[in-house]
Each structure stands twice: as C-alpha cells, then as structure tokens.
Design a protein around this motif. Structure first.
Motif: not given
Length: 747
Positions: A37-39, A51-61, A63-71
């Motif tokens: 996703p781009q965002c 509550a919520g947050t918007d995460l741009p793809s540039s902040q994906f730590k 990228p090769d993991a093909k996933e993102i975790q939010v806590a």
C-alpha cells in the motif's frame, strides 16, 4: 478524532521487550503479500471512543517482510468490545492517506477485556503482479489496474497511443484517447514509424508515417524487409551475379559481387571501321563508351569503297577520301550512281519531266519522259504511233476564222479562213473491222481562229507534239440540215446492230423508228395506231473499245409509204480524238452529239400517217495528254438526238410530225423528241445524256380506223474518254455529258 503514535509505542515495546502494560496492548499486523500500500490507515474504537493513525509506505521499516505491525496500549475508558479497521490507499499527502481507496478490512465486536493484550492480523487481498503500485480488479478495490501483467499500464499512466493497449486504463486506446490527439502513434504496426493521430474520438485514426525499414541504396544491396510481428528489419541475401550497371561504359558484363559491389570486364576495342586510315589499336572513352582510334598520316594511300571513285589518301582524321570520276550530263536524266569507275547510272530527272528536249534525227519534237527518255509523246497514245511520223511531216495548223473541214474531200470551207494546207500533212490510217479510215493530222502547233466543224465519213485524230489550247469550238455533231440528217465526221459508219431499226407501215399508219445505240442502247419507237404498224427496235450498245475510232449511229426510219414517207432516223455524232504530248487546255465546246430524228409525213388521199424517225446516238470524244485541263467554260458533249414525232391523218385532214431536237452541244440537257404538230401522232422520245434515252409514244385515233403514226425512239448518248498522265485539272463550271471514262473525275 485524535491520532496516537502507535508506531513509537510499538518500537518501544519491541526494543525494551517490556511485558505488556496492565491496561493491555492491541497488536495489529497487516500483511501485504503482493500489493504494497502507498498508505495504510489503522483505526480502533469501541463505538464511542476512536483512535487511529495513517502510515505512508516510506515508514515501513522492513519492506521485504511484506508486513507492518502497529501496537497500541488499550485505554481504560474503552469498552471490552473493540472495532478494528485497516484501510489501504493509493497515495499519501501531507500527513494523511489520500487518493483512491484500495481495500478495507474490518473486525467488529472484537473481544478485548481490560488488562488483556490482543493480536489482530489481516492480510490484504489486493494483487499487484506487475509491481506498478496499482492492484488488479477485486472486491473492494477502486481504480483497479486494467492490465496487472504490465508495469507501464495502470490508471494515470502516460498513454502511449498504441492501438492494442489502453495504458492509462481509461477505456480508450490509441487515437480514440483524447490524450493522443496529434501525437505519434503505432496503430499496432511495428513496421511504420512517425504515424500521427488524426481526428477526434472514435473516428480518430492512426495515419501517415514512414517505413521503419529502408532499402540501402545501390544496385547490389540485398532487399530489406520488415518482420510484421516484431518490427525487426531483415536483410535478404546479396544478389551475387545479378546484372548491374557499373556506370563505366568501358566495362562489359557488369554483375554484383558478394561484397555488394558492381564490377565488370574491361571492354576490348575491335578492329576500327576504317583500318586503312585508323591505327588498329583503339582505347575506350570512359565518358562515351566508344572506342577511339588514332588517325594514320594524311599521306597514307587508301581506297574509300565508293565504286565511283579511284584510290585516294587519308585525310589525317581517319577518313579515306577517294578521287571522283564525274558522270557526264545526260538529257532528261539525273545521275543515280555507278557500278564501276566511269560507268555511270542514270534515272529520269523529275525536274525535266515533260519539258522539251532535243529533236530526233528526223526533226520530230520530243519531250522528257518519267523514265528519262527523250520521246515524241510521254505516253502511248491511242490509235496511232507518234514515233513513226517523220519530223518533216509535223507542221502547223492555223485558221483565221470559222470554217468547215470535210474529211471525204479534205477541203476547207471557206478557203479564206482555212489553214495553209501546205503547212501540215494529213495521213490516212486504216482501221480494222470494216471501220472507215482515220485522218491523222500531226502538228507542232494547233491554233484555231474560229469555230471548226468537221463533217464527212472519216473520223479525225489531231496529234499535237507540244502544248495545245483550244479557245474555239470544235464540232463534229450529227444535225438536221435543210430537212435532211447529216452525220458528224465518222458518224453512221460500221454500225450494224447499233443502228436503230425501221418502223413498219400497215393500213394507213407507220411505227416509229428505233433510236441508235451508243454508250447505252437506244430506245424503241412507238406503235402506229393500227396494231400492225409496229415500232422499230432500238439499236444495241456500241463497243466501248477506243479502237477502232467510231462515231455514233443513225436512228431507224419511221414506217411510211410513198405518199407519206416515214421520218428519217437522226444522224450519228462524229468521232474526234485529240492527243497532246504536253498540256491540253480546253476552254470552249467539243461536241459529237447525235442528230434528231425527222417527223413522219402524212397525206389525206390516200389517208396515211407515217412514223417518226429515231434519234441518232452521240459519237466518241477521246482526249489524252500529259495533263488535261478543262476550264470552267469547257463543254464536252456526246448527247443523243431526240426521236421525230409521228404524223396524223384522217379522210379530210393530215399533219406532218415535228422533228426531234439535235443532241445538245453545250449542255447536259436531254434533247426533246418532236411533238405538238400532229395531234394523234406519237411524240418522239427524248435523247440520252446522263440518263438513258426515252422510247417514242404510240399513235392514237382520230376518226374510225384513221389515226397517228408512232414516235421515234430517242438516240443514246455516246462516250467521252479522258486520259491524263498527271492528275486532271477539272474546274467546277466545266460540263462533261455524259460522264467520262478514263480516270478524270468530273467536277
């Protein structure tokens, strides 16, 4: 809604490996196996708190993991059932997700007791097989990629104007896409470049362009073709051995080689055309391709090949110049060549044709013929040989006024206007078939000072060894003179079957006499009123041969008795031939027309009515010359005479028939038959001219058995023969009656 920095918290929890806080932690894992996703927007709430947050793809730590975790640490105020929602967008702008919504994943009423940590994992369904950042079509996907196999095809991509690909996924391909207006296009044709879109909308088309593959210039270059499926330019094989043109005219057998060159063999110069005056070895001129030979010296002797020349010398320029052997001039001829030195060949000189040349040894005037001979006549005239007349017998015939020449007595009347008879010779020529002798008058000059009428039993030939101009009439016509028929010169001779037949007399009436034959048959006479008074038959056609030279024939007499004589048949026209070595010009009348038949006679006691005589036929005119010229005043006539009228009689009255008219001497009009004097007598038939003669009418009744005789039949026209070596000159006003034979077309 206030957004929390869930990522920072997640990092702290991960780095410190701290145990979950007492409130509990919500850990959200979003997997994206295909589409990154781009965002990404992550939202948590219990229906009241959010509550919520918007995460741009540039902040994906990672990228090769093909996933993102939010806590996120759970808030005390939240209820124990939470709603979790993950949404992917096509773009990020500022500090929030923007652009098209890609897909949404939501879990409502997720159990989340206070102080307990929860993990929520979601996998994005969006597929981006070509990695261009746009997903293929699927549930919940907005603005899908219309071709997920190509990274250059996706919404918003630059349209490439290819007829087979919709690059920007707007539903329009190539020139039908407004983005392509006036831009270059391919139209799916890889073998043509620089095509441009022409037109607007669906009607737009890709047109123009130039071939992608071009042929290398040169005769020996292989043929270049374009592969339609790939657009690849493919060279064929080199045309080795193919004929070509090296551009060097001094090369022969030019051909292509494997290295794509046009080569040939050096041209060898043959033996020179004039080896006597040219050196034997020649060189080829590369500009013209001709072999050039150096000339031999001017002192070199040679023979030029002209059989009319003797040996000569080269002129220093490669040409042999022989010595002329001139041909001596010859009268009436021009030099045409020679077969050996001093042996000349001559041909007739057209410039001298028909001009006077030297007289022969006898003094005969002569002219140049077409064959180059000096001859008396440039053609062979009819009925005499001009070459056997001695020059001393060729004189001059001159008259000073009107006169009559009698062919029987050879006399001229009046003597005062006649010619000097010692100045010319009259020769008597025999004819075959019982025809009368012909009078031949050979002259150098024929000059008439007035009308000339020719009478007698013999025809006349005027042979002129030069030019002749006739400005006065020459008449040899049949006529009625002092109530009697008089033939023209040579008329009424050797006629036999061509003379008209006599009518019969019976019981008071006579039949009309038949007309004489000429160019056609004559016409029958009419019957008398009495049925036994038969008509005389028409004379048969005379022969058409010019030899013997014959005049016309007499018509038949009407049937009659002693006290009522039948009308005499009209006299035949004469025979006149004028042969001229050079030009014959006629400006007046030449006539051999036939005479009219006489009317029948009648008497009261005894009662008798005779038939009219038939008309005489026209004679024969023969005109021949190197050139015949008839002026507008010329009149050539050989018309037939009209038949005489039959007489009429009763016991107390009688009427003689009228004479028929003589054949016209100056026109083509038909001669009228006699009429108007005897009421019951048959009218005479008209004479022939351009048309055939007419028969005589039958006699009619006056009282009881008494009545009229039959009219005489009309005489036939004679013949006119024109012969001209060169084309005749016939002016439109000239009269020729009847139409002539011999090749001169009447005007």
């Amino acid at each position: 809604m206030r957004l929390f920095c869930l990522l920072t918290c997640m990092v702290l929890l991960s780095a410190c490996r701290m145990k979950d806080p007492a409130e509990g932690v919500l850990r959200v894992t979003v997997k994206y196996p295909s589409y990154r996703p781009q965002c990404l927007r992550v939202e948590v709430g219990d229906g009241i708190n959010q509550a919520g947050t918007d995460l741009p793809s540039s902040q994906f730590k990672d990228p090769d993991a093909k996933e993102i975790q939010v806590a996120m640490v759970r808030k005390p105020a939240w209820g124990e059932r939470l709603n979790v929602k993950a949404t992917s967008f096509a773009a990020f702008s500022g500090n929030q997700c923007t652009g098209a919504l890609v897909e949404v994943h939501e879990d409502r009423a997720l159990d989340a007791p206070a102080g307990k940590s929860i993990d929520w994992t979601v996998t994005l369904r969006a597929v981006d097989a070509d990695g261009d950042g746009f997903v293929a079509s699927g549930p919940g996907v907005e603005s899908p990629d219309c071709d997920d196999t190509r990274a250059d095809v996706h919404p918003g991509a630059t349209e490439q104007c290819d007829a087979n690909v919709d690059y920007d996924c707007d539903g329009h391909k190539s020139c039908a896409d407004s983005d392509c207006t006036e831009k270059t296009c391919t139209d799916g044709d890889p073998c043509t470049v620089d095509k441009r879109c022409v037109g607007i909308g669906a009607a737009a088309m890709c047109a123009g362009g130039t071939p992608k593959c071009t042929q290398t210039p040169g005769q020996c270059q292989p043929t270049v073709t374009c592969e339609a499926s790939t657009g690849a330019c493919i060279e064929g094989s080199v045309p080795v051995g193919q004929a070509c043109d090296s551009g060097n005219p001094c090369m022969t057998d030019d051909r292509c080689t494997a290295d794509r060159q046009c080569v040939g063999d050096v041209r060898m110069c043959p033996v020179p055309a004039n080896p006597q005056c040219q050196e034997p070895m020649g060189t080829c001129n590369p500009t013209t391709g001709s072999c050039e030979y150096s000339p031999k010296p001017a002192t070199t002797s040679c023979v030029d090949g002209n059989v009319c020349h003797t040996s000569g010398f080269c002129d220093g320029n490669g040409t042999c110049i022989g010595t002329d052997t001139p041909c001596p001039p010859r009268e009436c001829n021009t030099v045409a060549g020679c077969t050996a030195n001093n042996s000349c060949i001559y041909s007739g000189d057209p410039a001298r044709l028909n001009l006077p040349c030297s007289e022969d040894g006898a003094g005969t005037p002569r002219v140049c013929s077409a064959t180059g001979q000096c001859v008396a006549f440039p053609y062979t005239p009819s009925n005499f040989n001009p070459n056997i007349i001695p020059g001393g017998e060729i004189g001059e015939l001159r008259t000073t006024g009107a006169g009559v020449f009698d062919t029987d007595t050879l006399s001229w009347t009046p003597v005062a206007t006649g010619p000097d008879t010692s100045a010319f010779t009259i020769k008597l020529l025999p004819q075959s078939g019982g025809a009368p002798n012909t009078l031949l008058i050979p002259v150098r000059t024929l000059a008439l000072g007035g009308e000339l009428r020719i009478v007698g039993s013999r025809p006349v030939i005027l042979a002129v060894y030069g030019d002749a101009t006739l400005n006065h009439d020459i008449l040899a016509s049949g006529r009625i003179v002092n109530g009697a028929p008089v033939p023209g010169a040579g008329g009424n001779q050797a006629c036999t079957a061509s003379q008209g037949k006599n009518g019969l007399y019976s019981e008071g009436q006579g039949g009309g006499g038949g007309g004489a034959g000429g160019a056609t048959a004559g016409a029958n006479g009419g019957w008398g009123y009495n049925p036994n008074a038969a008509w005389g038959g028409a004379g048969a056609v005379q022969g058409s041969s010019l030899s013997p030279l014959l005049g016309g024939c007499a018509g038949g007499n009407g049937g009659g008795t002693g006290s009522a004589a039948g009308g005499f048949g009209g006299a035949g026209g004469g025979a006149l031939q004028i042969s001229v070595a050079r030009r014959l010009t006629i400006g007046k009348i030449l006539s051999v027309s036939g005479g009219g038949g006489l009317g029948g006679k009648a008497s009261v006691s005894p009662t008798a009515a005779a038939g009219g005589g038939g008309g005489g036929s026209g004679g024969r005119i023969v005109l021949e010359a190197f050139q015949v010229n008839l002026t507008s005043n010329a009149r050539l006539t050989a018309n037939g005479g009209g038949g005489g009228e039959g007489a009429a009689a009763s016991s107390d009255t009688s009427s003689h028939g009228a004479n028929g008219s003589n054949g016209s001497e100056d026109s083509g009009s038909r001669a009228n038959g006699g009429s108007g004097l005897a009421t019951a007598g048959g009218n005479g038939g008209a004479g022939g001219s351009f048309s055939k003669p007419a028969p005589g009418d039958d006699g009619t009744a006056v009282l009881l058995n008494y009545g009229g005789g039959g009219g005489g039949g009309g005489g036939a026209a004679g013949s006119i023969h024109l012969r001209s070596v060169q084309s005749c000159v016939l002016n439109s006003g000239a009269v020729i009656s009847p139409a002539s034979t011999g090749g001169c077309v009447p005007p």
